[in-house]
Design a protein around this motif. Structure first.
Motif: not given
Lengths: 108, 877
Positions: A25-27, A30-31, A42-44, A47, A50, B26, B53, B58
């Motif tokens: 899943y996302g985090v 990323l990690e 960046n997490i986005s 996202h 994905l 998240d 984001s 989104f």
């Protein structure tokens, strides 16, 4: 039907989804990417990658349960689909076959 | 430990529903991890990530909410319109009925408004009052005397001056008629003497000149219409005129004619009060004795009505306390009272010193009729809509099945009823617009539809909504409550009790209609009865002419001779006032056998020429008429029977009566020469007042008796020719006594006409409702009728079957209406002294009439339904 093409980052994320199966899943993605590549993302970006993979049908998603550390939000788990695996395999094959043809080059 | 609020709410605002869990979850997870190392940095990072984001993938769609109320309402109206057009007959009935009801309500609303705003034309409406008198008499307090004496004017202008801005006397209400003339024109005009402050106090709207127009002794102020008639629109200020051919005056101002809803309506010129004072020397001479003028005041700026009233309350008593000739008056303990302008029109009708609630009651009564008629129309609407509910119940079922919720159906039915109401309102406006001149004529008003008045529109819109709401509420709330399953299965057979409200509505309508009819009939019956009352003289062919110039007296004999010579005139008499009214009421009579302890009686005193009796044709009960040949007749009097009753004389002819009266300047013995049968001179609804006729004093009115058998069209030109020869300066202006007499009924006739109008409208509206309902019932039972006919039912039996239900309802209404209207009528006519008792046939005929009308209405439909070919009616569907 048009051949599925993958960007570099998308390929990394897809690989990671497959590697972390079924807990991707996302985090987590990323990690793991940051550790492996020793680079900040960046997490986005994850996202978006994905979402594109989802749109192309290379992954599918399920929701997990509500947890406290996520502020009452569910985890969205991604699994690689058969198509996703095939694309990965094809990609891997192309690369290894090309790699195999590299002659011995001396770097002096 | 919580992530930044702003960032998170921003995220929640833009983010798609299917991604919010993933993204927010998240971000929060990362935030908590970062928070352990650096809370500050974690916050920044969180915000930054939210911003990152914020990308097209989104962001949710904001076009989202798909409802457009306008389209929905447009659909309601479209469906409503289609329904109206499809059932054209019903809609026409509905709209006509409602439009009639609304038209009545609008007209009545205008009328009530006009009555309640009477006199508001005057700008100082709140500051003006009339000075009236009250006094105690035999332990009773008598109020409402409007005539006051001249010294009171001076008293208020001097001793009590600080209370008032203006103190304005006028010479009697309604004014007097006079001949105004310029060099080339002479016209009859009505005018009055008025105190100098009058124009300012009554805020005259000046066309030429200003409010100080009455300051000059020989000034005259004339109305715009009069100025047009004389000077054809040019500025007439400073132009000379003559009043009654003798007084020279100068035009000092032109004012706009007063509207009908004011106290000063119809007055065309004003002369200064001080001219009157100078001209008529008797005013000062008679002092406190003569009550002959009306007195108006405008309050000083800082004084309230109550303060001023308290200050002047004892003005007369203080002033007359030391006057020798007023000693007898002290016992009445007079109060001077202020009657504010707002009370003049509706709250100043005094009878025997007590305030009568008649006028204001009439306003509320008529207002109530308006509300009733409108209610009837609304009831029709509800009635028809509910009756049609079965047809529309399928529509309701389908709508509910495809997802309408109840509130939407309610809105739909309301919008339909608003549609009908709006159509009806337009139709009503048209009806009012067309009928208002005619109504004005009956009601003696000059009302207009105030289209330019914004509050009229506000009231109209409120009115539309209220009517729409009232008339649409029952169908809206009732129809929308149907259960779709049972409706579509067709199992919503309306039970025995569903028709009860409809029946109640019909009964209410007819009760109101029958009551109105009975009341109208009752009023007309009274009117006819009083009109047939013997008047005691012959009013046909009798002319009455005001003596507007001294030439009448100077040329009396010549005029008499010439008139008689024409051959169309049998007699010429004179009197101190019109035959149709007694002006002068006096006490001070003493006669033999008078009970000294008895209260002082007022007698109507009328000074007449010896030929008066022969001219009017009075009838003797005893004794003889005055005779010009008998010398002693200058001290003769004639009584009427009412006076004889008061005096209780056994053998009146030849008896002596002593009369002492300062105002008339008389103190002498009179002998009775005759007793006449009562002549109705005042209201024909009241008992005849005791009256004494004498040949003493001056005469103001010339009476001419046209020879019997001679038509007025033949006689008038001849009489006019004589006047043109003998008194050329005065325009020939006459009145027929029978017409003057007829005008005494104008008020009652007006009420009668209005009541008749409303009653017929009420019955028309009720019948429209009944017609709709009957046709609906007939339609519903089409198949039943067809089957009955096949099985051998006759047309008449079917007719009976269909009519019977309605006839019973109307009979029930009559049973309710008769006692109710008896109560109302009995109250109404008990205020008249001379009245006919209510007869049972008034009630019977009104009820039978209503029944017949209702039966005709229903039969129309019933027979149509019964005559139908059964093959066709059974084949339906």
């Amino acid at each position: 039907m048009k051949e599925q093409s993958l960007g570099e980052f998308e390929e990394l994320v897809l690989l990671m989804v497959a590697a972390l199966h079924p807990e991707a899943y996302g985090v987590a993605i990323l990690e793991n990417l940051e550790v492996r590549l020793a680079k900040k993302f960046n997490i986005s970006a994850v996202h978006v990658a994905l979402k594109r993979l989802d749109d192309k049908g290379l992954v599918r998603s399920t929701f997990g349960g509500i947890t406290e550390e996520r502020g009452g939000r569910r985890k969205k788990f991604y699994q690689i689909t058969a198509l996703g695996k095939k694309v990965l395999d094809a990609q891997y094959e192309v690369r290894t076959s090309i790699y195999a043809e590299i002659p011995k080059i001396s770097f002096t | 430990m919580q992530p930044p609020k702003n960032a998170i709410s921003f995220l929640r605002w833009f983010c798609r529903k299917d991604y919010i869990d993933e993204i927010e979850g998240d971000l929060t997870e990362l935030y908590r991890k970062n928070f352990l190392t650096s809370p500050h940095k974690a916050k920044w990072l969180f915000t930054w990530r939210v911003i990152r984001s914020f990308r097209p993938e989104f962001i949710k769609s904001f076009k989202g909410v798909p409802s457009n109320p306008f389209i929905m309402y447009r659909n309601y109206f479209k469906v409503g319109m289609r329904n109206l057009v499809r059932n054209f007959g019903y809609s026409a009935l509905n709209i006509t009925g409602l439009a009639l009801g609304m038209a009545v309500a609008i007209v009545i609303g205008l009328w009530v408004h006009d009555e309640l705003t009477f006199n508001t034309y005057f700008k100082n409406y709140d500051r003006i009052a009339q000075v009236t008198k009250a006094g105690k008499f035999e332990g009773k307090y008598y109020q409402g005397q409007t005539y006051v004496q001249y010294p009171l004017v001076e008293e208020l202008q001097t001793t009590y001056a600080q209370n008032f801005k203006h103190v304005v006397p006028i010479s009697g209400p309604g004014g007097f008629e006079a001949v105004l003339s310029t060099d080339d024109k002479k016209l009859n005009r009505t005018g009055m003497y008025m105190g100098e402050g009058g124009p300012e106090m009554f805020s005259f709207e000046m066309v030429y000149g200003n409010w100080s127009g009455l300051n000059d002794l020989h000034a005259i102020m004339i109305s715009e219409s009069t100025a047009k008639a004389f000077f054809s629109g040019q500025d007439p200020i400073g132009k000379p005129m003559k009043v009654n051919q003798q007084t020279d005056v100068t035009v000092a101002g032109v004012f706009k004619d007063f509207p009908r809803s004011t106290e000063l309506f119809g007055l065309q010129f004003f002369q200064p009060w001080k001219f009157y004072l100078e001209d008529a020397s008797w005013i000062r001479k008679q002092g406190w004795d003569n009550h002959f003028l009306f007195l108006y005041v405008e309050l000083a700026p800082n004084v309230t009505m109550e303060e001023a009233g308290a200050n002047i309350k004892k003005a007369e008593m203080k002033a007359i306390a030391n006057l020798d000739y007023m000693k007898n008056e002290l016992q009445y303990d007079y109060d001077i009272l202020l009657q504010p302008m707002r009370n003049w029109h509706l709250y100043s009708n005094y009878k025997e010193g007590q305030l009568q609630s008649g006028p204001i009651q009439l306003v509320w009564f008529i207002g109530a009729i308006g509300v009733f008629v409108l209610l009837l129309a609304c009831i029709n609407f509800m009635n028809l809509s509910t009756a049609r509910s079965e047809k529309r119940s399928k529509e309701v079922g389908i709508r509910k099945t495809v997802g309408s919720i109840r509130s939407q159906l309610i809105a739909q039915f309301f919008s339909e009823s608003f549609l009908v109401v709006a159509f009806s309102f337009l139709a009503a406006l048209l009806i009012v617009y067309l009928s208002l001149p005619w109504f004005n004529d009956i009601a003696g008003k000059s009302m207009i539809l105030p289209f330019s008045n914004s509050s009229f529109w506000v009231v109209s819109i409120v009115f539309i909504f209220l009517t729409g709401f009232v008339s649409g509420s029952y169908p809206a709330l009732y129809l929308s409550s149907f259960k779709p399953v049972s409706v579509l299965k067709g199992s919503i057979r309306q039970g025995r009790f569903t028709s009860i409200p409809r029946k109640v509505l019909v009964v209410v309508q007819f009760t109101v209609s029958v009551m109105l009819i009975i009341c109208t009939a009752g009023i007309y019956q009274q009117l006819m009865y009083v009109k047939q009352r013997p008047v005691g003289y012959d009013r046909e062919g009798l002319l009455s002419i005001r003596k507007k110039s001294e030439a009448f007296d100077q040329k009396r004999d010549a005029l008499r001779d010439e008139l008689k010579k024409t051959g169309v005139v049998t007699e010429v008499g004179e009197s101190g006032g019109d035959v149709t009214g007694t002006w002068s009421h006096n006490g001070g009579f003493q006669w033999e056998g008078k009970d000294p302890n008895e209260e002082e009686h007022g007698f109507a005193t009328l000074n007449v020429s010896p030929e008066f009796g022969k001219t009017v044709g009075w009838q003797f009960a005893a004794g003889r008429d005055f005779s010009p040949e008998i010398a002693g007749d200058s001290a003769a009097i004639i009584l009427n029977e009412a006076a004889l009753e008061v005096m209780k004389l056994k053998d009146p002819v030849g008896q002596t009566v002593r009369w002492t009266n300062r105002a008339w300047n008389v103190d002498q013995d009179f002998h009775i020469v005759g007793v006449i049968k009562n002549m109705i001179m005042n209201s024909p609804f009241e008992p005849v007042r005791p009256a004494i006729y004498l040949t003493y004093g001056y005469e103001r009115v010339l009476l001419i008796r046209i020879a019997p058998g001679v038509s007025t069209t033949e006689a008038l030109p001849k009489i006019e020719k004589v006047f043109a020869q003998v008194i050329p300066d005065v325009p020939f202006d006459y009145k027929f006594v029978d017409q003057q007499f007829a005008s005494k009924f104008s008020n009652e006739e007006r009420v009668g006409k209005l009541a008749a109008l409303f009653a017929s409208l009420a019955i028309v509206i009720s019948c429209l409702g009944l017609l709709g309902l009957a046709s609906f019932v007939a339609e519903q039972r089409t198949k039943e009728i067809g089957i009955r006919k096949v099985l051998g039912a006759s047309v008449s039996s079917l007719w009976r079957m269909l009519s019977q239900e309605f006839v019973i309802l109307v009979i029930v209404s009559c049973v309710i209406a008769i006692p109710a209207s008896y109560y109302i009528l009995n109250n109404a006519i008990s205020q008249y002294e001379y009245r006919d008792d209510l007869s049972w046939w008034t009630f019977a005929s009104a009820s039978v009439g209503a029944l017949v009308i209702a039966l005709l209405t229903v039969s129309f439909q019933a027979i149509k339904a019964a005559m139908m070919n059964p093959v066709r009616s059974i084949r339906v569907e």
